[in-house]
Design a protein around this motif. Structure first.
Motif, PDB file in Angstrom:
ATOM      1  N   ARG A 393      -5.059 -11.881 -15.159  1.00 57.69           N
ATOM      2  CA  ARG A 393      -4.608 -10.630 -15.695  1.00 57.69           C
ATOM      3  C   ARG A 393      -3.127 -10.502 -16.077  1.00 57.69           C
ATOM      4  O   ARG A 393      -2.800  -9.742 -17.079  1.00 57.69           O
ATOM      5  CB  ARG A 393      -5.329  -9.399 -15.048  1.00 57.69           C
ATOM      6  N   ALA A 394      -2.226 -10.937 -15.417  1.00 58.13           N
ATOM      7  CA  ALA A 394      -0.656 -10.963 -15.553  1.00 58.13           C
ATOM      8  C   ALA A 394      -0.528 -11.678 -16.811  1.00 58.13           C
ATOM      9  O   ALA A 394       0.338 -11.105 -17.678  1.00 58.13           O
ATOM     10  CB  ALA A 394      -0.045 -11.522 -14.370  1.00 58.13           C
ATOM     11  N   ILE A 395      -1.405 -12.788 -17.084  1.00 57.29           N
ATOM     12  CA  ILE A 395      -0.942 -13.320 -18.630  1.00 57.29           C
ATOM     13  C   ILE A 395      -1.866 -12.976 -19.488  1.00 57.29           C
ATOM     14  O   ILE A 395      -1.761 -13.656 -20.675  1.00 57.29           O
ATOM     15  CB  ILE A 395      -0.920 -14.759 -18.242  1.00 57.29           C
ATOM     16  N   ASN A 396      -2.637 -12.069 -19.420  1.00 53.75           N
ATOM     17  CA  ASN A 396      -3.350 -11.487 -20.592  1.00 53.75           C
ATOM     18  C   ASN A 396      -4.488 -12.524 -20.881  1.00 53.75           C
ATOM     19  O   ASN A 396      -4.945 -12.604 -21.845  1.00 53.75           O
ATOM     20  CB  ASN A 396      -2.741 -11.063 -21.551  1.00 53.75           C
ATOM     21  N   GLN A 397      -5.106 -13.284 -19.726  1.00 47.55           N
ATOM     22  CA  GLN A 397      -6.023 -14.152 -19.879  1.00 47.55           C
ATOM     23  C   GLN A 397      -7.201 -13.996 -18.795  1.00 47.55           C
ATOM     24  O   GLN A 397      -7.658 -14.923 -18.406  1.00 47.55           O
ATOM     25  CB  GLN A 397      -5.671 -15.471 -19.823  1.00 47.55           C
ATOM     26  N   ILE A 398      -7.669 -12.644 -18.728  1.00 47.84           N
ATOM     27  CA  ILE A 398      -8.559 -12.452 -17.480  1.00 47.84           C
ATOM     28  C   ILE A 398      -9.981 -13.096 -17.887  1.00 47.84           C
ATOM     29  O   ILE A 398     -10.745 -13.539 -16.962  1.00 47.84           O
ATOM     30  CB  ILE A 398      -8.991 -10.849 -17.608  1.00 47.84           C
ATOM     31  N   GLU A 399     -10.309 -13.378 -19.193  1.00 42.51           N
ATOM     32  CA  GLU A 399     -11.257 -13.849 -19.473  1.00 42.51           C
ATOM     33  C   GLU A 399     -11.529 -15.505 -18.915  1.00 42.51           C
ATOM     34  O   GLU A 399     -12.684 -15.737 -18.464  1.00 42.51           O
ATOM     35  CB  GLU A 399     -11.787 -14.044 -21.101  1.00 42.51           C
ATOM     36  N   THR A 400     -10.646 -16.152 -18.870  1.00 43.18           N
ATOM     37  CA  THR A 400     -10.671 -17.431 -18.051  1.00 43.18           C
ATOM     38  C   THR A 400     -11.010 -17.230 -16.630  1.00 43.18           C
ATOM     39  O   THR A 400     -11.601 -18.021 -16.044  1.00 43.18           O
ATOM     40  CB  THR A 400      -9.153 -18.132 -18.135  1.00 43.18           C
ATOM     41  N   ALA A 401     -10.512 -16.154 -15.836  1.00 46.22           N
ATOM     42  CA  ALA A 401     -10.928 -16.256 -14.544  1.00 46.22           C
ATOM     43  C   ALA A 401     -12.267 -15.674 -14.326  1.00 46.22           C
ATOM     44  O   ALA A 401     -12.974 -16.252 -13.486  1.00 46.22           O
ATOM     45  CB  ALA A 401     -10.123 -14.949 -13.956  1.00 46.22           C
ATOM     46  N   TYR A 402     -13.014 -14.976 -15.314  1.00 49.93           N
ATOM     47  CA  TYR A 402     -14.402 -14.908 -15.350  1.00 49.93           C
ATOM     48  C   TYR A 402     -15.084 -16.085 -15.306  1.00 49.93           C
ATOM     49  O   TYR A 402     -16.333 -16.404 -15.086  1.00 49.93           O
ATOM     50  CB  TYR A 402     -14.785 -13.617 -16.316  1.00 49.93           C
ATOM     51  N   TYR A 403     -14.653 -16.839 -16.275  1.00 51.99           N
ATOM     52  CA  TYR A 403     -15.176 -18.261 -16.798  1.00 51.99           C
ATOM     53  C   TYR A 403     -15.291 -19.056 -15.605  1.00 51.99           C
ATOM     54  O   TYR A 403     -16.233 -19.633 -15.285  1.00 51.99           O
ATOM     55  CB  TYR A 403     -14.434 -18.817 -17.904  1.00 51.99           C
ATOM     56  N   ILE A 404     -14.116 -19.070 -14.890  1.00 54.29           N
ATOM     57  CA  ILE A 404     -14.190 -20.023 -13.581  1.00 54.29           C
ATOM     58  C   ILE A 404     -15.242 -19.362 -12.571  1.00 54.29           C
ATOM     59  O   ILE A 404     -15.928 -20.108 -11.835  1.00 54.29           O
ATOM     60  CB  ILE A 404     -12.767 -19.891 -13.041  1.00 54.29           C
ATOM     61  N   MET A 405     -15.102 -17.722 -12.324  1.00 58.87           N
ATOM     62  CA  MET A 405     -16.206 -17.457 -11.471  1.00 58.87           C
ATOM     63  C   MET A 405     -17.711 -17.727 -11.959  1.00 58.87           C
ATOM     64  O   MET A 405     -18.482 -17.968 -11.045  1.00 58.87           O
ATOM     65  CB  MET A 405     -15.810 -15.988 -11.241  1.00 58.87           C
ATOM     66  N   PHE A 406     -18.037 -17.527 -13.161  1.00 55.06           N
ATOM     67  CA  PHE A 406     -19.269 -17.936 -13.493  1.00 55.06           C
ATOM     68  C   PHE A 406     -19.823 -19.535 -13.460  1.00 55.06           C
ATOM     69  O   PHE A 406     -20.640 -19.550 -13.057  1.00 55.06           O
ATOM     70  CB  PHE A 406     -19.536 -17.609 -15.337  1.00 55.06           C
ATOM     71  N   VAL A 407     -18.710 -20.285 -13.294  1.00 49.37           N
ATOM     72  CA  VAL A 407     -19.106 -21.959 -13.107  1.00 49.37           C
ATOM     73  C   VAL A 407     -19.363 -21.704 -11.589  1.00 49.37           C
ATOM     74  O   VAL A 407     -20.270 -22.423 -11.071  1.00 49.37           O
ATOM     75  CB  VAL A 407     -17.971 -22.781 -13.303  1.00 49.37           C
TER      76      VAL A 407
END
Length: 432
Positions: A393-407
């Motif tokens: 979220r700090a680097i404005n890429q929160i969608e990446t965090a959610y992608y990792i969680m979905f994996v």
């Protein structure tokens, strides 16, 4: 000769457990829907919210370790009543908190008291249902978790808008006291239930192994229960898969807000749709093994085959964001499918306990496994979500965090099934 019709009072008991589970999940999910309100009022970041979530999970873990034992000792009627009374008090107290630390305290109180729901519910199902109906009954009452999660987004945001966030906690928490009155009126164990006919009592106990009349159920220590592979198989299955449900429960509203800018009352419909799909999964999860057993499949084989199917059904969540790029509702549907598969899995993994252990130990073993599941939720929050979400979220890429969680979500159930299969390839009921 006409077949004797079996009365259905056991399904009244199932309805009571369903109601309790609905209230249980309604109370615990309120905070996720008020996250935006509370973030503004208390200046939270993702780390603060994760810490409050962790406080709940740690308390829930500790509660599960002890409460199953207490319920086995007190009995289902008293144990379930006390648990519901204390979690309802804790839920209402959220409305009187005025600090972040205070939220941590009341969430911990809610966690330790809510821990009684599933050990008591699974024990009640073991007491009231024959083996072939237990997964079905568990699936039905477990769908209360989804109903609670559906009712929450359809009510909580609106209560917060019109009356304030404090009343959202107070009003939802008070529902538990209604359940307590119904429980006192309608529940008793089968051997003491005057509303139960002899025909239904015999039906409930028809597939139980007949023990000598002088047999006294033995209550084993935690250490002794942990010496059985069956306990560890159940516990590892819970450790790997329970955290995924926690993730949906606490972070789904944030995902929709972060990814699609949906806030306030607009979040009600997509969240409700996810949990509506979960209801079908929970009930279907009990129906499939029941049908297999009616075709003369051994109970454990029917259970494990069904669980493998449900584990595979979670895998498409890996593509949730890809599909969401086409249309948000596709992402909502694929998450709903995964949540439905989780609930189907949950209905069956819970039932393996009463397949493998005598009724006198069901509460304790369910509590041990539930504790492992909650510890898994804590570890996921500490090691993955907390650092992961703050960083991206700090680097404005929160969608990446959610992608990792979905994996993580898509792979957890397959791994759990493989481990459980190799630990207990065949059903070997414990006798003591």
């Amino acid at each position: 000769m006409n077949e004797v019709k079996i009365p259905n009072y056991r399904w009244v008991v199932c309805a009571l457990i369903f109601f309790a589970t609905t209230v249980n999940y309604l109370d615990r999910s309120v905070i996720s829907l008020l996250k935006s309100h509370l973030t503004k009022e208390f200046n939270w970041n993702d780390g603060d919210y994760a810490n409050i979530e962790i406080a709940f999970k740690i308390a829930y873990s500790l509660g599960l370790l002890g409460v199953g034992r207490i319920i086995d000792h007190l009995g289902t009627k008293k144990g379930y009543l006390l648990s519901t009374f204390f979690w309802s008090i804790a839920a209402v107290c959220h409305g009187f908190v005025s600090s972040t630390f205070g939220f941590g305290v009341v969430r911990a109180a809610l966690g330790v008291s809510e821990a009684g729901n599933f050990p008591a519910a699974i024990k009640a199902v073991a007491e009231w249902f024959p083996k072939k109906e237990r997964a079905m009954a568990t699936g039905i009452f477990n769908s209360g978790a989804n109903i609670g999660a559906i009712v929450a987004p359809l009510t909580v945001p609106f209560i917060a808008v019109f009356w304030g966030w404090r009343w959202a906690f107070i009003l939802t928490g008070a529902i538990g006291f209604i359940w307590i009155v119904l429980w006192l009126i309608f529940y008793e164990i089968p051997s003491r239930q005057k509303r139960l006919t002899v025909a239904e009592f015999n039906y409930i106990n028809a597939d139980e192994e007949q023990l000598p009349s002088d047999h006294q159920p033995q209550q084993l220590s935690w250490l002794k229960l942990l010496s059985y592979r069956q306990t560890w198989a159940f516990s590892i299955g819970k450790l790997l898969t329970d955290p995924i449900w926690w993730f949906y429960l606490f972070w789904l509203p944030d995902f929709l807000e972060s990814q699609y800018k949906i806030t306030g009352t607009a979040i009600a419909l997509p969240v409700a749709l996810v949990y509506t799909l979960s209801v079908f999964g929970s009930v279907l999860g009990g129906y499939i093994p029941k049908r297999l057993m009616e075709r003369n499949w051994p109970a454990f084989r029917a259970r494990k085959t069904s669980m493998l199917f449900y584990a595979i059904a979670v895998v498409p969540i890996v593509f949730a964001q890809v599909l969401g790029g086409v249309n948000m509702w596709l992402a909502v549907f694929i998450i709903g499918l995964a949540a439905a598969a989780h609930q189907a899995w949950s209905a069956n993994i819970f039932t393996t306990v009463s397949d493998m252990f005598p009724k006198s130990a069901v509460g304790s073993v369910t509590g041990i496994g539930g504790m492992f599941g909650s510890v898994g939720g804590v570890l996921l929050s500490l090691l993955v979500q907390k650092s992961l979400f703050i960083h991206y979220r700090a680097i404005n890429q929160i969608e990446t965090a959610y992608y990792i969680m979905f994996v993580v979500c898509g792979s957890a159930y397959i791994l759990a099934w493989v481990i459980m299969h190799f630990m207990i390839p065949r059903l070997k009921p414990i006798k003591f």
